[in-house]
Each structure stands twice: as C-alpha cells, then as structure tokens.
Design a protein around this motif. Structure first.
Motif, PDB file in Angstrom:
ATOM      1  N   LEU A 183      -2.232   8.446   6.166  1.00  0.00           N
ATOM      2  CA  LEU A 183      -3.392   7.943   7.283  1.00  0.00           C
ATOM      3  C   LEU A 183      -2.920   6.694   8.136  1.00  0.00           C
ATOM      4  N   ASP A 184      -1.602   6.240   8.036  1.00  0.00           N
ATOM      5  CA  ASP A 184      -1.446   5.252   8.823  1.00  0.00           C
ATOM      6  C   ASP A 184      -0.469   5.772  10.167  1.00  0.00           C
ATOM      7  N   PRO A 185      -0.808   5.454  11.365  1.00  0.00           N
ATOM      8  CA  PRO A 185       0.249   5.723  12.360  1.00  0.00           C
ATOM      9  C   PRO A 185       1.702   5.436  12.137  1.00  0.00           C
ATOM     10  N   GLN A 186       2.014   4.410  11.562  1.00  0.00           N
ATOM     11  CA  GLN A 186       3.135   3.914  11.002  1.00  0.00           C
ATOM     12  C   GLN A 186       4.259   5.045  10.440  1.00  0.00           C
ATOM     13  N   GLY A 187       3.612   5.930   9.792  1.00  0.00           N
ATOM     14  CA  GLY A 187       4.058   7.002   9.194  1.00  0.00           C
ATOM     15  C   GLY A 187       5.111   6.519   8.220  1.00  0.00           C
ATOM     16  N   ASN A 188       4.913   5.450   7.549  1.00  0.00           N
ATOM     17  CA  ASN A 188       5.651   5.012   6.519  1.00  0.00           C
ATOM     18  C   ASN A 188       5.622   6.007   5.249  1.00  0.00           C
ATOM     19  N   ALA A 189       4.946   6.538   4.944  1.00  0.00           N
ATOM     20  CA  ALA A 189       4.568   7.275   3.570  1.00  0.00           C
ATOM     21  C   ALA A 189       5.356   8.315   4.114  1.00  0.00           C
ATOM     22  N   LYS A 222       0.964  -1.254  -0.111  1.00  0.00           N
ATOM     23  CA  LYS A 222       0.057   0.135  -0.044  1.00  0.00           C
ATOM     24  C   LYS A 222       1.026   1.275   0.027  1.00  0.00           C
ATOM     25  N   THR A 223       1.673   1.321   1.121  1.00  0.00           N
ATOM     26  CA  THR A 223       2.540   2.526   1.240  1.00  0.00           C
ATOM     27  C   THR A 223       3.410   2.616   0.029  1.00  0.00           C
ATOM     28  N   THR A 224       4.320   1.757  -0.443  1.00  0.00           N
ATOM     29  CA  THR A 224       5.054   1.641  -1.712  1.00  0.00           C
ATOM     30  C   THR A 224       4.401   2.285  -2.509  1.00  0.00           C
ATOM     31  N   ILE A 260      -4.357   8.611  -0.705  1.00  0.00           N
ATOM     32  CA  ILE A 260      -4.580   8.265   0.774  1.00  0.00           C
ATOM     33  C   ILE A 260      -3.866   6.782   1.059  1.00  0.00           C
ATOM     34  N   ASP A 261      -2.858   6.958   2.042  1.00  0.00           N
ATOM     35  CA  ASP A 261      -2.097   5.725   2.481  1.00  0.00           C
ATOM     36  C   ASP A 261      -3.035   5.196   3.525  1.00  0.00           C
ATOM     37  N   CYS A 262      -3.699   4.014   3.554  1.00  0.00           N
ATOM     38  CA  CYS A 262      -4.557   3.497   4.655  1.00  0.00           C
ATOM     39  C   CYS A 262      -3.563   2.624   5.381  1.00  0.00           C
TER      40      CYS A 262
HETATM   41 MG   LIG Z   1       1.810   0.900   4.911  1.00  0.00          MG
END
Ligand SMILES: [Mg+2]
Ligand SMILES: Nc1ncnc2c1ncn2[C@@H]1O[C@H](COP(=O)(O)OP(=O)(O)OP(=O)(O)O)[C@@H](O)[C@H]1O
Length: 342
Positions: A101-107, A78-80, A187-189
């Motif tokens: 929109l992901d708490p991991q903040g990868n994007a 997703k993020t990639t 939007i990255d979920c």
């Molecule tokens: Mg991701």
C-alpha cells in the motif's frame, strides 16, 4: 542486552555458512550462497527445518488475520518486516498475502514482483474497484506467498480517493470479496497517516508497529496510537495494536537496549520477545528481489524473522511462546555482532 530482547538461534548451523570474499582492500564481505546450486526456496526450507520445528508446523488461525504494518515514521523497517514476516509465515506453511500500500512499491520490489506502471495493481483495486484477485501475483520461490503490488499510480490515490464513495473502506471491501483462502494478510503502509493507511486500518483488526531501536524511537507514536483510537471509534471497532516489533537491534550499543527497555515498559505484552538484529544481509536482500529468507536462509536476520513469525502465530491461537534456551540466544547475538561489523 536483556536476554528476553534477544532472538532465538538455531541449535546448529542450518546451512553451510556464507563464504567470505576478499575485496582486496582489507575488507571482506560475505557473498550469497550460489543461487543455481539449490533452489533458493529449498534453502529457506532448510532454515525452517534447522529451527527444529518444520514437521511440527505452526497452528493456523481459525480466520484470516489481517495485520496492518504501520508507523508514520520513515525507514523504521515496515517494508522489511512485512515481506520477511510474510515469507516466514509462508515457509512455516501458512498462505499469506502481502498488500503493498506504499506508492514506493518497496514491498513489491523485495518480493521480486513486477510493478511497472502497466501492471494491474492495488491502485486499480482502490480507485477503480477492480477485484483483488485480478492483481494478486504469486511470489517466485516461496510457496503460499502472494503479493498485490503497488505501482507509481498509487501516489495519486490519496487525492483521488477523497472524492470517492466509501473512501475509507475500499480496501476492506476488496479483501472481503477476495475468495481465496488465506491465513494472513500483511499490509505494508506508507510513512504517513493519510487515506491509504486509514484504508489499511479499516481493513485489518491488528496493527503491527515496527520500532527502530534508535534515539527518537518513540517520537510520533502518540499520533499513530491516537489514529488507531480514532479509526476504532468511528470505522473499525475491532482495530487494536496487537504487535510491536523491535527492529535493527544492535546488541553492541547501550542505546539499543535502553530503547528496547523503554518500549517494553511503555507497551508491555504487545512487544514481541523476539527482536530483529541489524544485519547487512537483511538490507542486501531487496536489491536481489528477495526476502532474507531466500537470500541467506541461515543468517541471523532470516532466523529472527522466522522466530518472530512463530511467536505471532502462537500468540494468535493463545499458545504461550517460549524463546529458545539462552545458550542458543547468546550464540545468535555473537553472530549478530559479527554481521553488524561488516
Ligand atoms: Mg516501506
Ligand atoms: N534489520 C535490519 N538490518 C539492517 N538494515 C535494515 C534492517 N531492517 C531494515 N533495514 C534497512 O533500513 C532501510 C529502511 O527499511 P524499510 O524500507 O523496511 O523501512 P520502512 O519503514 O518501510 O521505510 P519507508 O517509511 O520509507 O516505507 C532499508 O534500507 C532496509 O534495507
């Protein structure tokens, strides 16, 4: 491999090929092109030009296309996909906002955007009604690309949103109030179907589902599709699955082509003809705070995302997409294989 599941490659090598570095243990690995030689954004632009379409540009949508990149399954790309498609669209000349929109903040990390706890972020937008314009940052090196970062606060937002007014439509309102002209919002979920993903589905009309070409690829998709139906029925009549992208496609395995066939049988026209190869360069780029488009513009991963972006842009205006001729696709699949073997 099905020819239409392949990606289109360049007619010629767009940029000098990657250098090979001996690691002294019989292993050799590509090293990135030197960053101080040429600005990386320019190198990426060269890759776009190598596709032979830079002057031509891509048609712009007549209104902002909001695409929700979702799949509750973790690690499917997703993020990639969000960051590399966004960068590709921007390099094709569009103005693009990535909403992390992901708490991991990868994007945010992959785009080189500062997102430590004090940075104004999408959490402030969702929970404190802060205007989106106050949190959006330009992405270094890629003109026309912007990011609304996620900080660790967002981990609590799923719970905090529950008691707020209009909890499902807070992102939609923020986007509607954002006045900057944009061609795309991606939007990255997170890998869940909670309130954050629901906010994304209320804010956007299109769902883009990345599917990893592996066993169990379709598992859980039923639940995702039911959620899309529920949100369409109750909160956002425009919502539909517009795009399915096959990711981490390894042309050497029969499994990958079987999964690709199964997905195409299931979904048909929503599946992009371009698929994304499994590529070491794609997975290395985020640790440099970059997309693969700037990290290694000439790599198969970079070219495949550029091609996927072209396909999405053409579909958006109803123009028939044609993949590049078969011989260049073959050339590209050879390149994929050699990359995959590192
Ligand atoms: Mg991701
Ligand atoms: N085409 C690819 N080739 C090689 N590695 C890839 C490719 N696409 C993604 N990856 C790697 O696979 C891992 C998962 O990808 P990614 O983070 O994009 O998935 P995700 O769906 O966003 O995950 P999560 O559900 O945790 O948010 C990452 O390490 C990423 O670098």
């Amino acid at each position: 491999m099905r020819s239409d599941a392949n990606i289109a490659g360049p007619m010629t090598d767009p940029v000098p090929g990657p250098r090979t570095e001996s690691l002294g243990d019989g292993v050799s690995r590509e090293t990135p092109p030197p960053m101080d030689d040429t600005p990386i954004g320019r190198a990426a632009q060269l890759a776009v030009e190598a596709l032979g379409r830079a002057g031509e540009g891509l048609p712009r949508p007549d209104r902002t296309r909001v695409m929700v990149v979702a799949n509750q399954k973790g690690g499917v790309g997703k993020t990639t996909t969000t960051v590399n498609l966004a960068a590709s669209l921007a390099l094709h000349g569009a103005r693009v906002l990535v909403v992390d929109l992901d708490p991991q903040g990868n994007a945010s990390t992959a785009l080189g955007i500062d997102h430590h706890a004090e940075v104004p972020s999408i959490y402030d937008v969702l929970v404190d009604s802060r205007p989106l314009s106050e949190v959006v940052q330009p992405v270094p090196d890629v003109e026309g690309l912007f990011c609304a970062p996620a900080t660790i606060d967002l981990a609590g937002a799923e719970i905090e949103l529950v008691s707020l007014v209009a909890r499902e439509s807070r992102l939609q309102r923020a986007i509607q109030a954002y006045e900057q002209p944009l061609d795309y919002i991606l939007i990255d979920c997170p890998p869940s179907l909670g309130l954050l993903t629901v906010n994304a589905m209320v804010a956007g009309a299109e769902v883009l589902i990345p599917i990893q070409c592996e066993y169990y690829a379709l598992e859980g998709l039923g639940q995702l599709l039911r959620n899309v139906d529920l949100v369409r029925g109750h909160l956002n009549p425009e919502l539909h699955v517009s795009t399915i992208l096959l990711t981490m496609y390894d042309g050497r395995t029969r499994l990958a082509s079987q999964v690709a066939d199964e997905v195409r049988t299931h979904f048909g026209k929503e599946v992009l003809r371009t698929s994304i190869p499994r590529s070491v360069r794609i997975s290395e780029a985020p640790s440099y705070g970059q997309t693969v488009l700037t990290y290694d513009p000439g790599s198969s991963g970079s070219l495949s995302y550029l091609e996927a972006a072209r396909e999405i842009a053409l579909r958006g205006v109803g123009v028939h997409y044609e993949a590049q001729p078969a011989h260049t696709s073959n050339q590209n699949s050879l390149q994929n294989n050699s990359e995959g073997m590192q």
